[in-house]
Design an enzyme around this catalytic site. Structure first.
Site, PDB file in Angstrom:
ATOM      1  N   LYS A 173       0.855  -1.188   0.000  1.00 28.96           N
ATOM      2  CA  LYS A 173       0.000   0.000   0.000  1.00 28.96           C
ATOM      3  C   LYS A 173       0.890   1.236   0.000  1.00 28.96           C
ATOM      4  O   LYS A 173       1.492   1.604   1.013  1.00 28.96           O
ATOM      5  CB  LYS A 173      -0.918   0.039   1.239  1.00 28.96           C
ATOM      6  CG  LYS A 173      -2.026   1.056   1.033  1.00 28.96           C
ATOM      7  CD  LYS A 173      -2.315   1.940   2.208  1.00 28.96           C
ATOM      8  CE  LYS A 173      -1.568   3.158   2.491  1.00 28.96           C
ATOM      9  NZ  LYS A 173      -1.716   4.319   1.638  1.00 28.96           N
ATOM     10  N   GLU A 248       9.985   2.041  10.549  1.00 29.12           N
ATOM     11  CA  GLU A 248      10.993   3.083  10.257  1.00 29.12           C
ATOM     12  C   GLU A 248      10.265   4.412  10.348  1.00 29.12           C
ATOM     13  O   GLU A 248       9.445   4.734   9.483  1.00 29.12           O
ATOM     14  CB  GLU A 248      11.540   2.919   8.834  1.00 29.12           C
ATOM     15  CG  GLU A 248      12.330   1.649   8.611  1.00 29.12           C
ATOM     16  CD  GLU A 248      13.693   1.676   9.270  1.00 29.12           C
ATOM     17  OE1 GLU A 248      14.196   2.760   9.595  1.00 29.12           O
ATOM     18  OE2 GLU A 248      14.235   0.576   9.478  1.00 29.12           O
ATOM     19  N   CYS A 282      13.518  11.678   5.884  1.00 23.98           N
ATOM     20  CA  CYS A 282      13.504  11.254   7.294  1.00 23.98           C
ATOM     21  C   CYS A 282      14.846  11.558   7.925  1.00 23.98           C
ATOM     22  O   CYS A 282      14.943  11.761   9.127  1.00 23.98           O
ATOM     23  CB  CYS A 282      13.175   9.777   7.394  1.00 23.98           C
ATOM     24  SG  CYS A 282      14.172   8.784   6.301  1.00 23.98           S
ATOM     25  N   GLU A 383       9.141  16.844  14.733  1.00 22.39           N
ATOM     26  CA  GLU A 383       9.505  16.716  13.320  1.00 22.39           C
ATOM     27  C   GLU A 383       8.600  17.635  12.495  1.00 22.39           C
ATOM     28  O   GLU A 383       7.377  17.484  12.500  1.00 22.39           O
ATOM     29  CB  GLU A 383       9.328  15.263  12.864  1.00 22.39           C
ATOM     30  CG  GLU A 383       9.836  15.038  11.457  1.00 22.39           C
ATOM     31  CD  GLU A 383       9.652  13.598  10.985  1.00 22.39           C
ATOM     32  OE1 GLU A 383       8.566  13.031  11.212  1.00 22.39           O
ATOM     33  OE2 GLU A 383      10.590  13.058  10.379  1.00 22.39           O
TER      34      GLU A 383
HETATM   35  P1  NAD Z   1       2.340   8.751   7.269  1.00 22.68           P
HETATM   36  O1  NAD Z   1       2.583   8.036   8.572  1.00 22.68           O
HETATM   37  O2  NAD Z   1       1.279   9.762   7.242  1.00 22.68           O
HETATM   38  O3  NAD Z   1       1.971   7.703   6.121  1.00 22.68           O
HETATM   39  C1  NAD Z   1       2.818   6.630   5.759  1.00 22.68           C
HETATM   40  C2  NAD Z   1       1.976   5.540   5.108  1.00 22.68           C
HETATM   41  O4  NAD Z   1       1.081   5.008   6.080  1.00 22.68           O
HETATM   42  C3  NAD Z   1       1.097   6.040   3.957  1.00 22.68           C
HETATM   43  O5  NAD Z   1       1.028   5.047   2.965  1.00 22.68           O
HETATM   44  C4  NAD Z   1      -0.249   6.228   4.642  1.00 22.68           C
HETATM   45  O6  NAD Z   1      -1.342   6.168   3.764  1.00 22.68           O
HETATM   46  C5  NAD Z   1      -0.251   5.058   5.604  1.00 22.68           C
HETATM   47  N1  NAD Z   1      -1.135   5.221   6.764  1.00 22.68           N
HETATM   48  C6  NAD Z   1      -1.563   6.376   7.332  1.00 22.68           C
HETATM   49  N2  NAD Z   1      -2.375   6.087   8.382  1.00 22.68           N
HETATM   50  C7  NAD Z   1      -2.438   4.743   8.490  1.00 22.68           C
HETATM   51  C8  NAD Z   1      -3.099   3.843   9.379  1.00 22.68           C
HETATM   52  N3  NAD Z   1      -3.840   4.279  10.376  1.00 22.68           N
HETATM   53  N4  NAD Z   1      -2.933   2.518   9.203  1.00 22.68           N
HETATM   54  C9  NAD Z   1      -2.146   2.058   8.204  1.00 22.68           C
HETATM   55  N5  NAD Z   1      -1.521   2.851   7.306  1.00 22.68           N
HETATM   56  C10 NAD Z   1      -1.652   4.184   7.457  1.00 22.68           C
HETATM   57  O7  NAD Z   1       3.749   9.349   6.815  1.00 22.68           O
HETATM   58  P2  NAD Z   1       4.065  10.225   5.517  1.00 22.68           P
HETATM   59  O8  NAD Z   1       3.571  11.604   5.727  1.00 22.68           O
HETATM   60  O9  NAD Z   1       3.659   9.500   4.282  1.00 22.68           O
HETATM   61  O10 NAD Z   1       5.664  10.213   5.542  1.00 22.68           O
HETATM   62  C11 NAD Z   1       6.409  11.095   6.285  1.00 22.68           C
HETATM   63  C12 NAD Z   1       6.929  10.436   7.555  1.00 22.68           C
HETATM   64  O11 NAD Z   1       7.660   9.278   7.211  1.00 22.68           O
HETATM   65  C13 NAD Z   1       7.889  11.303   8.339  1.00 22.68           C
HETATM   66  O12 NAD Z   1       7.589  11.178   9.701  1.00 22.68           O
HETATM   67  C14 NAD Z   1       9.247  10.702   8.023  1.00 22.68           C
HETATM   68  O13 NAD Z   1      10.238  10.929   8.991  1.00 22.68           O
HETATM   69  C15 NAD Z   1       8.894   9.267   7.919  1.00 22.68           C
HETATM   70  N6  NAD Z   1       9.915   8.531   7.165  1.00 22.68           N
HETATM   71  C16 NAD Z   1      10.761   7.700   7.842  1.00 22.68           C
HETATM   72  C17 NAD Z   1      11.762   7.020   7.155  1.00 22.68           C
HETATM   73  C18 NAD Z   1      12.701   6.086   7.873  1.00 22.68           C
HETATM   74  O14 NAD Z   1      13.303   5.253   7.222  1.00 22.68           O
HETATM   75  N7  NAD Z   1      12.864   6.184   9.190  1.00 22.68           N
HETATM   76  C19 NAD Z   1      11.893   7.177   5.785  1.00 22.68           C
HETATM   77  C20 NAD Z   1      11.007   8.039   5.119  1.00 22.68           C
HETATM   78  C21 NAD Z   1      10.010   8.699   5.819  1.00 22.68           C
END
Ligand code: NAD
Length: 492
Positions: A173, A248, A282, A383
């Site tokens: 997804k 992550e 990230c 963040e």
């Molecule tokens: P997000 O948590 O909003 O979404 C990530 C994914 O999870 C998306 O596909 C989203 O649709 C899905 N999602 C959202 N709510 C959900 C739920 N309740 N159940 C299951 N899936 C759900 O994050 P984002 O805005 O897409 O990405 C940014 C974040 O990702 C930042 O916090 C960044 O630091 C983090 N990030 C971390 C790494 C790492 O390797 N540590 C790498 C890239 C991004």
């Protein structure tokens, strides 16, 4: 253009009949396509397909699975430029960085393809005579891969490739903001002849698709990259059914510059780490900690460089900083700037939504620097995920380390110093999964482990040898050829 889910080797509409659109954040009149807004029923079908495909796929010899991955890497390499252009249009990062994102996906796919000829286990002597002992790797089962938008090709490959090489099947997804990139990667697997059901793609929102996928009883492992809040929720879904969960999550990554550091080199690293990908990595540097003797001098150089950064469409080679991913992100960043000002930090540059000329067509935000930021403030702790850098002053090395570690996150970190002893101390002292010496906070390579400590995750790592560890389970085998009942632990 209309796109579909990929379930059981077929491109299919969602059960809801509803759709969402993906736009270019640099120019919202540019549309990347319409995608199915799926729901739990589509997840059900995808997981069933992954379940049916599992046994057969897990029996394909791993080197043969590797050949399919190798073919996928070849295709992605051929399509590097067009995929990078789509990525820049879809989530805004400047083209040279989008090329880097695709390259990381290519590197990961080649790297993991070769693991098909390793997947190393081990043999060890038995405590009993005429007995052999070995430990082999087995696939975990059906894996849910839930990914963010900020590395729309690289991050999915970090999950999908090791999962597949180990013999798992996957339901993916992707983030809605980068649905088109997800289609482009999945299409490659369709073309190279991955058996049906081995990789399934379901488009849709976090609560409509992500949550039912993570909760599904037949999903044996959830591999999630995204925000810490969502990660916490997903961990609970996994706990409820005793599934493995790989997380992550967010970061608040510091760069320390000591008085003996090379300031010009540091400026380059800080600009790249804080404003590359518009601060939406990230591993982006969002906190800068400067030893007091060079505080003013470094800030001056930094602000001068930052003011020269050109905002624009990432396809334009003159652009240094692209848009942020969407309107809500732009608004969130603006709110944090207001908070920073209220908290008493000194706004040195930027701080506003940028909307001059062509910038009004998208979601731009000026590269922003706050000085004199104190450790208990929101802009030091939370963040922001945008082009906002918080700068704090440290009395000495120990104070700098204390400030760097004063956060709930622990992904990346960096120190600029010419003093070898301090550099080595920092390697131990910085609480982070990744530490760079005399370089910024970004620049991961696929053959090394990637991940963070504290609230950045739950102890797992992606990439490198760790990737195989994450997506396999150990099976221990004892072969007794003594032809009598032998008992371990000395039982007679
Ligand atoms: P997000 O948590 O909003 O979404 C990530 C994914 O999870 C998306 O596909 C989203 O649709 C899905 N999602 C959202 N709510 C959900 C739920 N309740 N159940 C299951 N899936 C759900 O994050 P984002 O805005 O897409 O990405 C940014 C974040 O990702 C930042 O916090 C960044 O630091 C983090 N990030 C971390 C790494 C790492 O390797 N540590 C790498 C890239 C991004």
């Amino acid at each position: 253009m209309l796109f579909k889910n990929y379930i059981n080797g077929q491109w299919v509409d969602s059960s809801t009949g509803k759709r969402f659109k993906s736009f270019n954040p640099a120019d919202t009149s540019d549309e990347l396509g319409e995608f199915p807004a799926s729901a739990a029923r589509d997840v059900e079908q995808a997981v069933e397909a992954a379940d049916r495909a599992f046994t057969e796929w897990s029996r394909v010899p791993a080197p043969k699975r590797g050949e399919l991955l190798f073919a996928a890497a070849e295709r992605l390499k051929q399509r590097k430029e067009e995929t990078a252009q789509i990525m820049t249009r879809e989530m805004g990062k400047v083209l040279k960085e989008a090329r880097g994102d695709v390259q990381e996906g290519i590197d990961m796919t080649y790297y993991i393809a070769a693991e098909g000829r390793r997947l190393l286990g081990y043999t060890t002597p038995s405590e009993l005579p005429n007995k052999h002992c070995l430990a082999v790797r087995r696939p975990i089962g059906r894996i849910a891969a839930i990914t963010p938008w900020n590395f729309p090709i690289a991050i999915p490959t970090w999950k999908i490739m090791p999962a597949l090489i180990a013999g798992n099947t996957v339901v993916w997804k992707p983030a809605t903001d980068t649905a088109r990139c997800a289609y482009e990667l999945t299409k490659i697997f369709d073309e190279v002849g991955l058996p049906r059901g081995v990789l399934n793609l379901v488009f849709g929102g976090g609560s409509d698709v992500g949550a039912p996928l993570a909760k599904h009883p037949k999903v044996d492992m959830i591999s999630f990259t995204g925000s810490s809040d969502t990660g916490r929720e997903i961990y609970q879904y996994g706990a409820a059914k005793l599934a493995q969960v790989h997380l992550e999550l967010g970061g608040k990554n510091p760069i320390i510059v000591l008085e003996d550091g090379d300031l010009d080199l540091a400026v380059e690293g800080i600009i790249w780490s804080a404003f590359g990908t518009t601060g939406q990595r990230c591993t982006a540097c969002s906190r800068l900690i400067i030893e007091e003797g060079v505080y003013e001098k470094l800030l001056e150089k930094l602000v001068e460089r930052t003011r020269k950064l050109r905002l624009g469409n990432g396809l334009d080679p003159n652009t240094d900083v692209g848009p942020v991913v969407n309107r809500s992100s732009q608004e969130r960043i603006a709110r944090y700037v207001e908070i920073g000002v209220k908290e008493g930090a000194k706004l040195l540059c930027g701080g506003r939504i940028a909307k001059d000329g062509l910038l009004a067509k998208g979601f731009f935000f000026e590269p922003t620097i706050f000085a004199d930021v104190t450790p208990e403030t929101a802009i030091f702790q939370e963040e922001i995920f945008g082009p906002v850098l918080s700068v704090s002053k440290a009395k000495d090395y120990d104070d700098a380390i204390r400030l760097a570690n004063h956060t709930s996150f622990g992904l990346s970190s960096s120190i600029y110093t010419q003093e070898i002893n301090k550099a080595h101390r920092a390697m131990d002292d910085l609480e982070a999964g990744i530490t760079y010496i005399n370089s910024g906070t970004i620049g991961a390579e696929v053959h090394l482990p990637f991940g963070g400590v504290k609230d950045t995750g739950n102890g797992g790592r992606e990439a490198g040898l760790a990737a195989i560890e994450e997506y396999t389970e150990w099976k221990t085998i004892y072969i007794d050829f003594s032809q009598r009942l032998q008992k371990a632990q000395g039982i007679d």
